[in-house]
Design an enzyme around this catalytic site. Structure first.
Site, PDB file in Angstrom:
ATOM      1  CB  SER A  26       7.759   8.790  -0.673  1.00  0.00           C
ATOM      2  OG  SER A  26       8.057   7.670   0.138  1.00  0.00           O
ATOM      3  CG  PHE A  34      -1.889   1.144   1.251  1.00  0.00           C
ATOM      4  CD1 PHE A  34      -2.736   1.404   0.181  1.00  0.00           C
ATOM      5  CD2 PHE A  34      -1.978   1.968   2.358  1.00  0.00           C
ATOM      6  CE1 PHE A  34      -3.646   2.457   0.207  1.00  0.00           C
ATOM      7  CE2 PHE A  34      -2.883   3.014   2.408  1.00  0.00           C
ATOM      8  CZ  PHE A  34      -3.718   3.267   1.324  1.00  0.00           C
ATOM      9  N   GLY A  35       0.681   2.073  -1.006  1.00  0.00           N
ATOM     10  CA  GLY A  35       1.381   3.347  -1.102  1.00  0.00           C
ATOM     11  C   GLY A  35       0.450   4.497  -0.776  1.00  0.00           C
ATOM     12  CD  GLU A  77       8.958   3.246   3.316  1.00  0.00           C
ATOM     13  OE1 GLU A  77       8.570   3.973   4.247  1.00  0.00           O
ATOM     14  OE2 GLU A  77       9.104   3.668   2.148  1.00  0.00           O
TER      15      GLU A  77
END
Length: 184
Positions: free
Chosen positions: A18, A14-15, A93
């Protein structure tokens, strides 16, 4: 245990920040997606990518919120690239452990439902700053610079991609206008 210890292919990611404009991999499929129970928020101090320890910036995170919804993109990773992409995402991340990864249920715009890997803010982490006003967020973003560039670039790129997707985010729109004023 990391969420990916339970992940099976296909791997969806899931974006919402960025990853929208820089996923770092070529997705096999991209679909607008909706996540409930979280909102997109500049609630994480960035001490690496968009700021420094001495002058932190702000980056977006998924923050838990009742009755909230976050619109973003679900990226399906090609099965043969799942291990490589997962390693790259973790390096990017999980750099400071402010995020944790988890599997979340997404509703895809085409009606499908999938489980996707998402990076969520740890509210107990020192980098969590969920109580900043929009004005304070704008002041920080207007001037911070980190290893991946100016904090303004992060804001503008994310806002532009949300607009291209047809996603209205009133806070993001206000921040773009105010940061432009402050950054000159």
């Amino acid at each position: 245990m990391l969420a990916s210890d339970r992940v099976k292919t296909p791997l969806w990611v899931f974006g919402y920040g960025s990853l929208l404009w820089n996923p770092g991999f070529e997705p096999a499929e991209s679909v607008v997606a909706h996540l409930t129970g979280f909102h997109r928020s500049f609630c994480m101090w960035s001490i690496h990518h968009r700021g420094s320890e001495d002058d932190p910036g702000l980056v977006l995170a998924l923050d838990v919120a009742d009755d909230a919804r976050c619109d973003g993109v679900a990226f399906r990773v090609a099965d043969q690239e799942a291990d490589t992409v997962l390693a790259m995402l973790r390096e990017r991340e999980l750099i400071s452990s402010a995020y944790y990864e988890d599997m979340v249920p997404l509703q895809l715009e085409d009606g499908r439902e999938v489980q996707a890997l998402a990076y969520i803010i740890n509210q107990d982490h020192v980098q969590y700053c969920g109580d900043l006003t929009l004005e304070r967020q704008a002041e920080v973003i207007a001037h911070a610079v980190g290893g991946r560039g100016p904090n303004t670039e992060y804001l503008y790129n994310t806002a532009a991609h949300l607009a291209q997707m047809g996603v209205r985010d009133a806070d993001m729109e206000w921040l773009v206008a105010r940061v432009k004023e402050l950054a000159g």
